[in-house]
Scaffold this motif. Structure first.
Motif, PDB file in Angstrom:
ATOM      1  N   MET A 262      32.737  33.184  27.783  1.00  0.00           N
ATOM      2  CA  MET A 262      31.792  31.840  27.761  1.00  0.00           C
ATOM      3  C   MET A 262      30.497  31.832  28.299  1.00  0.00           C
ATOM      4  O   MET A 262      29.162  31.542  27.722  1.00  0.00           O
ATOM      5  N   MET A 263      31.024  31.969  29.525  1.00  0.00           N
ATOM      6  CA  MET A 263      30.011  31.802  30.797  1.00  0.00           C
ATOM      7  C   MET A 263      29.051  32.806  31.002  1.00  0.00           C
ATOM      8  O   MET A 263      27.976  32.507  31.121  1.00  0.00           O
ATOM      9  N   ARG A 264      29.849  34.166  30.404  1.00  0.00           N
ATOM     10  CA  ARG A 264      29.101  35.558  30.213  1.00  0.00           C
ATOM     11  C   ARG A 264      27.492  35.393  28.946  1.00  0.00           C
ATOM     12  O   ARG A 264      26.946  35.351  29.259  1.00  0.00           O
ATOM     13  N   ALA A 275      16.800  29.377  31.347  1.00  0.00           N
ATOM     14  CA  ALA A 275      17.100  28.242  31.806  1.00  0.00           C
ATOM     15  C   ALA A 275      17.199  28.501  33.531  1.00  0.00           C
ATOM     16  O   ALA A 275      17.822  29.786  33.292  1.00  0.00           O
ATOM     17  N   GLN A 276      17.904  28.143  34.226  1.00  0.00           N
ATOM     18  CA  GLN A 276      18.405  27.765  35.850  1.00  0.00           C
ATOM     19  C   GLN A 276      19.012  27.650  35.622  1.00  0.00           C
ATOM     20  O   GLN A 276      19.706  27.972  37.185  1.00  0.00           O
ATOM     21  N   ALA A 277      20.637  27.323  35.428  1.00  0.00           N
ATOM     22  CA  ALA A 277      21.921  26.688  35.295  1.00  0.00           C
ATOM     23  C   ALA A 277      22.651  26.747  34.422  1.00  0.00           C
ATOM     24  O   ALA A 277      21.456  26.099  33.475  1.00  0.00           O
ATOM     25  N   LEU A 278      23.596  26.274  34.371  1.00  0.00           N
ATOM     26  CA  LEU A 278      25.035  25.593  33.001  1.00  0.00           C
ATOM     27  C   LEU A 278      25.222  24.749  34.282  1.00  0.00           C
ATOM     28  O   LEU A 278      25.556  24.786  34.967  1.00  0.00           O
ATOM     29  N   ALA A 296      36.489  28.810  40.406  1.00  0.00           N
ATOM     30  CA  ALA A 296      36.235  30.145  40.963  1.00  0.00           C
ATOM     31  C   ALA A 296      36.512  31.224  40.125  1.00  0.00           C
ATOM     32  O   ALA A 296      35.876  32.592  40.434  1.00  0.00           O
ATOM     33  N   CYS A 297      37.409  31.358  39.566  1.00  0.00           N
ATOM     34  CA  CYS A 297      37.565  32.638  38.865  1.00  0.00           C
ATOM     35  C   CYS A 297      36.659  32.472  37.692  1.00  0.00           C
ATOM     36  O   CYS A 297      36.313  34.022  37.064  1.00  0.00           O
ATOM     37  N   THR A 298      36.032  31.473  36.915  1.00  0.00           N
ATOM     38  CA  THR A 298      35.412  31.762  35.390  1.00  0.00           C
ATOM     39  C   THR A 298      34.066  32.022  37.009  1.00  0.00           C
ATOM     40  O   THR A 298      33.074  32.460  35.951  1.00  0.00           O
ATOM     41  N   ASP A 299      33.401  31.210  37.668  1.00  0.00           N
ATOM     42  CA  ASP A 299      32.645  31.525  38.238  1.00  0.00           C
ATOM     43  C   ASP A 299      32.287  32.650  38.953  1.00  0.00           C
ATOM     44  O   ASP A 299      30.873  33.005  39.407  1.00  0.00           O
ATOM     45  N   LEU A 304      23.609  32.357  37.376  1.00  0.00           N
ATOM     46  CA  LEU A 304      23.095  31.519  37.636  1.00  0.00           C
ATOM     47  C   LEU A 304      24.404  30.186  38.529  1.00  0.00           C
ATOM     48  O   LEU A 304      25.074  29.789  38.391  1.00  0.00           O
ATOM     49  N   PRO A 305      23.952  28.760  39.288  1.00  0.00           N
ATOM     50  CA  PRO A 305      23.996  28.109  39.068  1.00  0.00           C
ATOM     51  C   PRO A 305      25.183  26.866  38.055  1.00  0.00           C
ATOM     52  O   PRO A 305      24.815  27.784  37.193  1.00  0.00           O
ATOM     53  N   VAL A 306      26.604  26.982  38.857  1.00  0.00           N
ATOM     54  CA  VAL A 306      27.098  25.746  37.702  1.00  0.00           C
ATOM     55  C   VAL A 306      27.301  24.765  38.043  1.00  0.00           C
ATOM     56  O   VAL A 306      27.629  24.348  38.858  1.00  0.00           O
TER      57      VAL A 306
END
Length: 400
Positions: A262-264, A275-278, A296-299, A304-306
């Motif tokens: 999802m993050m990818r 966009a500059q962040a999630l 930490a595993c998802t980041d 981009l910054p979360v």
């Protein structure tokens, strides 16, 4: 004499040499909020004013939703030179009130013949004379009649609390991962309140999640758009990726590996939309995928910054905020999103990053192709000002 809105701003006033940039954005957004009511907005003497509204109460409520607005009062504006007329108007405004009151005057025009204490005394005395049902209480009154002497005199009782924060769009653009739950809409609202323009991504796993679940997310975006302005919502197909994770990856890791994909996908859409962040609705320790190790595993897959505005909130805090911004009832509808299907019986709460990467590797080289297909296949729904402007799933409704 006419009815106007006094619009106060808070944090924007603290800006330094770049304050005009923020003020122009705020005035523009107040003007946009007042436009449906025929209101005319302008900046004068460190205040924003709105006049000519068809419905002052409704216009005030809408303007109070604008990020950057501290409070709004419905006021009477009149010439300041006729003090007797000011006294009569003050008495008229208090005529249907009972209980206690006080007058609080201020004057920026120091040439005015009466100073603030004298205005309080004279107007308060006139009100008492004309309204015997009232009493003065300067410490804890039921009503405070405010008189401001500037270019003109304005009188008002009470104020609407504003949304606060910073004007929309003055802090960049971010991509919100919008589920159908309670948390993510609140996270979106809170980051938008800091001046961030939103786009959003939702993951749809048809047929495991229904069209009603999709419509629920569109409705959440529509509600958010009343305060957050235009939101481009991208509904990404997620079924094949989720099925592969369920079939190939270790069961206890499936939620984490799903979150990584999802993050990818959100990161790819965010980059395409500049966009500059999630932004996510995660709160530390709320579920297994929101422990410090899991986050930490998802980041790990994010370039981009979360931002996680709810990271220190408990569930009651989040529910209270959802009720206040109007998303709670819709979030509570029983239409499940993709996060609730294929849930492992014993998810990892203290995952090791190397182990999660190893488990994810079982998805093989085709994963990147599936991610790109989800990015390319995302439907775009456009909402703005509480209206759905574009929806490929319901084109006739959107056009209407």
């Amino acid at each position: 004499m006419r009815e106007i809105l006094l619009v106060r701003f808070g944090e924007v006033y603290l800006k330094g040499l770049n304050r005009p940039v923020f003020m122009r954005a705020l005035v523009r957004q107040v003007r946009h909020a007042a436009e449906p009511f025929g209101g005319h907005a302008w900046l004068s003497d460190s205040r924003i004013y709105v006049s000519d509204m068809s419905d002052a109460q409704a216009c005030a409520e809408r303007v109070a939703m604008v990020f950057g607005v501290h409070s709004v009062s419905i006021a009477t504006e009149m010439e300041k030179d006729d003090f007797d007329a000011i006294c009569r108007q003050a008495s008229q405004m208090m005529r249907d009130k009972t209980g206690t009151f006080k007058v609080r005057a201020s004057r920026s025009d120091k040439r005015y013949p009466y100073d603030s204490p004298k205005i309080n005394e004279l107007v308060g005395g006139y009100i008492l004379q004309e309204n015997p049902q009232l009493r003065v209480d300067v410490k804890n009154p039921d009503y405070v009649l405010v008189i401001e002497i500037r270019e003109k005199a304005t009188l008002h009782i009470g104020r609407l609390e504003g949304a606060g924060g910073m004007p929309m769009g003055t802090s960049g653009k971010a991509c919100l991962l919008l589920s159908g739950g309670i948390d993510s809409p609140v996270a979106g609202y809170m980051i938008a309140r800091r001046g961030v323009k939103l786009i959003a991504v939702h993951f749809h796993s048809f047929p495991y999640t229904s069209e009603r679940a999709r419509d629920k997310v569109v409705e959440l975006a529509r509600i958010l758009s009343q305060a957050c302005g235009r939101i481009d919502l991208f509904i990404a197909p997620f079924t094949q990726i989720q099925m592969n994770i369920h079939q190939l990856c270790p069961e206890e890791m499936t939620t984490l590996i799903m979150r990584r994909q999802m993050m990818r996908i959100a990161g790819c859409i965010a980059a395409r939309e500049r966009a500059q962040a999630l932004v996510t609705g995660e709160s530390l320790g709320q579920v297994a995928s929101q422990t410090m190790e899991a986050l930490a595993c998802t980041d790990d897959v994010c370039s981009l910054p979360v931002f996680r505005p709810l990271i220190g909130f408990d569930k009651i805090d989040i529910i209270n905020k959802a009720e206040k911004i109007g998303t709670y009832a819709t979030s509570s509808l029983p239409y499940e999103d993709c996060c609730t299907i294929f849930t492992p019986r014993h998810p990892l709460t203290r995952p090791r990053l190397d182990a999660v990467r190893e488990g994810e590797a079982r998805l093989g080289e085709g994963l990147e192709t599936l991610i790109q297909a989800a990015v390319d296949g995302a439907e775009k729904v456009v909402v703005e000002d509480g209206r759905v402007l574009q929806d490929p799933g319901h084109p006739q409704e959107a056009e209407g």
